[in-house]
Design an enzyme around this catalytic site. Sequence first.
Site, PDB file in Angstrom:
ATOM      1  N   ASP A  11      -3.017  61.110 -14.030  1.00 11.39           N
ATOM      2  CA  ASP A  11      -3.835  61.344 -12.835  1.00 11.39           C
ATOM      3  C   ASP A  11      -5.199  60.734 -13.089  1.00 11.39           C
ATOM      4  O   ASP A  11      -5.530  60.375 -14.227  1.00 11.39           O
ATOM      5  CB  ASP A  11      -3.967  62.842 -12.538  1.00 11.39           C
ATOM      6  CG  ASP A  11      -4.820  63.112 -11.302  1.00 11.39           C
ATOM      7  OD1 ASP A  11      -4.625  62.416 -10.287  1.00 11.39           O
ATOM      8  OD2 ASP A  11      -5.701  63.990 -11.332  1.00 11.39           O
ATOM      9  N   SER A  12      -6.010  60.683 -12.052  1.00 10.57           N
ATOM     10  CA  SER A  12      -7.371  60.159 -12.219  1.00 10.57           C
ATOM     11  C   SER A  12      -8.265  61.164 -12.945  1.00 10.57           C
ATOM     12  O   SER A  12      -9.358  60.818 -13.359  1.00 10.57           O
ATOM     13  CB  SER A  12      -7.971  59.847 -10.849  1.00 10.57           C
ATOM     14  OG  SER A  12      -8.088  61.041 -10.110  1.00 10.57           O
ATOM     15  N   CYS A  75      -0.688  61.748  -9.126  1.00 11.05           N
ATOM     16  CA  CYS A  75      -1.867  61.327  -8.369  1.00 11.05           C
ATOM     17  C   CYS A  75      -1.343  60.651  -7.107  1.00 11.05           C
ATOM     18  O   CYS A  75      -0.576  59.690  -7.188  1.00 11.05           O
ATOM     19  CB  CYS A  75      -2.676  60.335  -9.208  1.00 11.05           C
ATOM     20  SG  CYS A  75      -4.040  59.566  -8.323  1.00 11.05           S
ATOM     21  N   GLU A 154     -13.688  68.272  -9.677  1.00 12.16           N
ATOM     22  CA  GLU A 154     -14.055  67.763 -11.008  1.00 12.16           C
ATOM     23  C   GLU A 154     -15.323  68.451 -11.534  1.00 12.16           C
ATOM     24  O   GLU A 154     -15.548  68.510 -12.727  1.00 12.16           O
ATOM     25  CB  GLU A 154     -14.248  66.238 -10.977  1.00 12.16           C
ATOM     26  CG  GLU A 154     -12.955  65.446 -10.831  1.00 12.16           C
ATOM     27  CD  GLU A 154     -12.126  65.352 -12.129  1.00 12.16           C
ATOM     28  OE1 GLU A 154     -12.693  65.337 -13.219  1.00 12.16           O
ATOM     29  OE2 GLU A 154     -10.875  65.308 -12.014  1.00 12.16           O
ATOM     30  N   CYS A 187      -3.521  65.503  -2.302  1.00  9.41           N
ATOM     31  CA  CYS A 187      -4.278  65.043  -3.471  1.00  9.41           C
ATOM     32  C   CYS A 187      -4.091  66.147  -4.494  1.00  9.41           C
ATOM     33  O   CYS A 187      -4.252  67.332  -4.168  1.00  9.41           O
ATOM     34  CB  CYS A 187      -5.748  64.867  -3.126  1.00  9.41           C
ATOM     35  SG  CYS A 187      -6.799  64.622  -4.578  1.00  9.41           S
ATOM     36  N   HIS A 189      -5.797  67.152  -6.789  1.00 11.02           N
ATOM     37  CA  HIS A 189      -6.988  67.947  -7.102  1.00 11.02           C
ATOM     38  C   HIS A 189      -7.135  69.146  -6.149  1.00 11.02           C
ATOM     39  O   HIS A 189      -7.790  70.128  -6.482  1.00 11.02           O
ATOM     40  CB  HIS A 189      -8.259  67.097  -6.968  1.00 11.02           C
ATOM     41  CG  HIS A 189      -8.547  66.222  -8.151  1.00 11.02           C
ATOM     42  ND1 HIS A 189      -7.821  65.105  -8.449  1.00 11.02           N
ATOM     43  CD2 HIS A 189      -9.506  66.320  -9.114  1.00 11.02           C
ATOM     44  CE1 HIS A 189      -8.328  64.526  -9.536  1.00 11.02           C
ATOM     45  NE2 HIS A 189      -9.343  65.246  -9.960  1.00 11.02           N
TER      46      HIS A 189
HETATM   47  N1  DGL Z   1      -5.800  63.495  -7.798  1.00 11.34           N
HETATM   48  C1  DGL Z   1      -5.664  62.200  -7.232  1.00 11.34           C
HETATM   49  C2  DGL Z   1      -4.821  62.180  -5.979  1.00 11.34           C
HETATM   50  O1  DGL Z   1      -3.936  62.952  -5.888  1.00 11.34           O
HETATM   51  C3  DGL Z   1      -6.859  61.333  -7.169  1.00 11.34           C
HETATM   52  C4  DGL Z   1      -8.118  61.852  -6.654  1.00 11.34           C
HETATM   53  C5  DGL Z   1      -9.184  60.816  -6.834  1.00 11.34           C
HETATM   54  O2  DGL Z   1      -9.373  60.382  -7.959  1.00 11.34           O
HETATM   55  O3  DGL Z   1      -9.829  60.423  -5.835  1.00 11.34           O
HETATM   56  O4  DGL Z   1      -4.977  61.385  -5.099  1.00 11.34           O
END
Ligand code: DGL
Length: 278
Positions: A11-12, A75, A154, A187, A189
Amino acid sequence: MENNRPIGVIDSGLGGLSVVMEMIRQLPNEQMIYLGDSERCPYGPRDAEEVRKFTQEMVDFLWIEHDIKMLVIACNTATAFMLEDLRKILPIPVLGVIHPGARAAIKKTTTKQIGVIGTSGTIASQAYEKALHGIDHTVLIKSLACPEFVVLAEKGCFSGEDGQEIVSNVLGTTFQDAGVDTLILGCTHYPLLAPMIQHAVGEHVHLISSGEETAREVSTLLHYHQLERNSRQQPHHFYYTTGSATAFQQLAERWMGAPISVAQVSLQHYVKEQTGLL
Ligand code: DGL
């Protein structure tokens, strides 16, 4: 194929942990190696080429250093831009989170009106529209990019009045009184902010996090490819970040509620010329 190799998850940043937690719960015998590119997070506002390059570097690292037997792109942004390519190139099963999330939403909705929130990249790619309409072309979809949410997650802003105000302002009334009964957290996150998102959209809206359905799909694929780990030793999961290991560990442990092993890694050495993979 050797079954006792780990499953790689990327993931990011922290978000993919929402998928890892479900994988650990549903597949307690499997070993996971997680890599979060926190140093370069967020991916959402970046162009496709940059997301593809960063994703490739993460995959190269897991492939070279950990000989993974399966890859989970936890991600949505990277899934939208890279899933098909990685499936063609890697000689192991590769899973994204968009299709499992779409399927979970279709199972849940009764009004056939589904909301999707995600990063700017994911929403612009229309990957959820394609996935949802591929399953049921009659569903109505309302999408909204919420780039502010990854920053909140984050930062560890999982609750509190300030966070709630931002979440409520972004979501506004878009999903209230619109007939939407199911909202995809598009997402990885966003599950970190789930209580604030739920409060903003109202209790009547079902929130869908792709983690549960993705873990189920991982389980099916492991079985189908006869890749289930057969060691009786307790698996030791390992977590890497390109950012600060201390910061990652603190937030991850707070969220996961358990101690984890984290190391910092630099991805500069893992470029395609070296592996010839991608
Ligand atoms: N968690 C990631 C996603 O599902 C990336 C969020 C990001 O880095 O902008 O898209």
